[in-house]
Design an enzyme around this catalytic site. Sequence first.
Site, PDB file in Angstrom:
ATOM      1  N   HIS A 103      47.671 -84.739 -37.838  1.00 27.52           N
ATOM      2  CA  HIS A 103      47.489 -83.406 -38.397  1.00 27.52           C
ATOM      3  C   HIS A 103      46.023 -83.159 -38.728  1.00 27.52           C
ATOM      4  CE1 HIS A 103      51.962 -82.829 -39.736  1.00 27.52           C
ATOM      5  NE2 HIS A 103      51.814 -83.104 -38.448  1.00 27.52           N
TER       6      HIS A 103
ATOM      7  N   CYS B 230      51.582 -80.309 -44.735  1.00 25.60           N
ATOM      8  CA  CYS B 230      52.971 -80.753 -44.588  1.00 25.60           C
ATOM      9  C   CYS B 230      53.441 -81.544 -45.802  1.00 25.60           C
ATOM     10  CB  CYS B 230      53.129 -81.592 -43.321  1.00 25.60           C
ATOM     11  SG  CYS B 230      52.302 -83.199 -43.383  1.00 25.60           S
TER      12      CYS B 230
ATOM     13  N   CYS C 189      50.584 -84.867 -45.513  1.00 26.30           N
ATOM     14  CA  CYS C 189      49.222 -84.396 -45.781  1.00 26.30           C
ATOM     15  C   CYS C 189      49.062 -83.932 -47.220  1.00 26.30           C
ATOM     16  CB  CYS C 189      48.864 -83.265 -44.814  1.00 26.30           C
ATOM     17  SG  CYS C 189      48.624 -83.822 -43.107  1.00 26.30           S
TER      18      CYS C 189
ATOM     19  N   GLU D 109      44.447 -81.868 -41.302  1.00 23.47           N
ATOM     20  CA  GLU D 109      43.963 -82.288 -42.608  1.00 23.47           C
ATOM     21  C   GLU D 109      43.692 -83.791 -42.635  1.00 23.47           C
ATOM     22  OE1 GLU D 109      47.306 -79.194 -43.397  1.00 23.47           O
ATOM     23  OE2 GLU D 109      46.819 -80.750 -41.908  1.00 23.47           O
TER      24      GLU D 109
END
Length: 273
Positions: free
Chosen positions: A48, A76, A86, A50
């Site tokens: 992801h 998430c 995250c 982030e």
Amino acid sequence: MTGKLPALYMKQAVDQMRMSEGKGPKVGAVIVTKGHQVIAGHKKNGTHAERAAIEEAQEKKIDLRGATLYSTLEPCVSVGSKKEACSDLISRVGIKTVYIGRYDPNPNIQRLGWKKLRDEGISLHDFDIEFRNEIDEINQTFMEHFVSGTGPTGGARFDYQLNGGEFEIQFSEDDERSIITQWTNRGKDSIYAYAVKPVEVAIARYATEFSEIDDPLAYDFTYTVPVSVGEIAIFVSNDGAVLVKVLEVESDPAKTTSQKYVKIKYEVRPKSA
């Protein structure tokens, strides 16, 4: 409207999301430290955005305590996964402010990332509307997955608090005609189906399978009907009918801010030529 610097970082996050790889939504992230160092990341190789930005900062030994994160999609949360989400990672590394571009339209996740960060004492803000519109345009296919479907048959699970409760059903891949179904809160294991002219709606009382409905026009149509789990609503327009069976409803009669979703399956019956 935010100041010039936050808007600059929002733009950089949107630029990052354009570089995303893989299926699903494109996501970009930018981190700005207290010392004004800027670290950027985008979704790639299953990582992801982030996390990509945070891991980049960690590799460079950059202190993220007190930093600000700009992410084009709500971070998430852990939903049946053992991998650190995250939202947990953001809190753990000490980021104190998060700007969110768009909330996740997936009803399993929508606003849970925001809630997790809020509960951790992180200051939360939204992207400016111009960037939210740009994010929607880039992620149009992903966003529409939760507010529309394509026939002649199909199914969906969506949050009926979003998009005014609308779920649009296109007749088929080759037939761009569609009917907009609309839904709103009623109570436990039931929901209101409603329609705006020229669309009308009826309840196929006692029918539990689409095959039991011979002529979908042989019902009493109105603008709204209550539909319990297991029942079938019929939406009609000048172009034909869509039969919608309600499979699950998560609702809240008290109308609190909790998630509200409906799970359906549907069948399109185009009007005969």
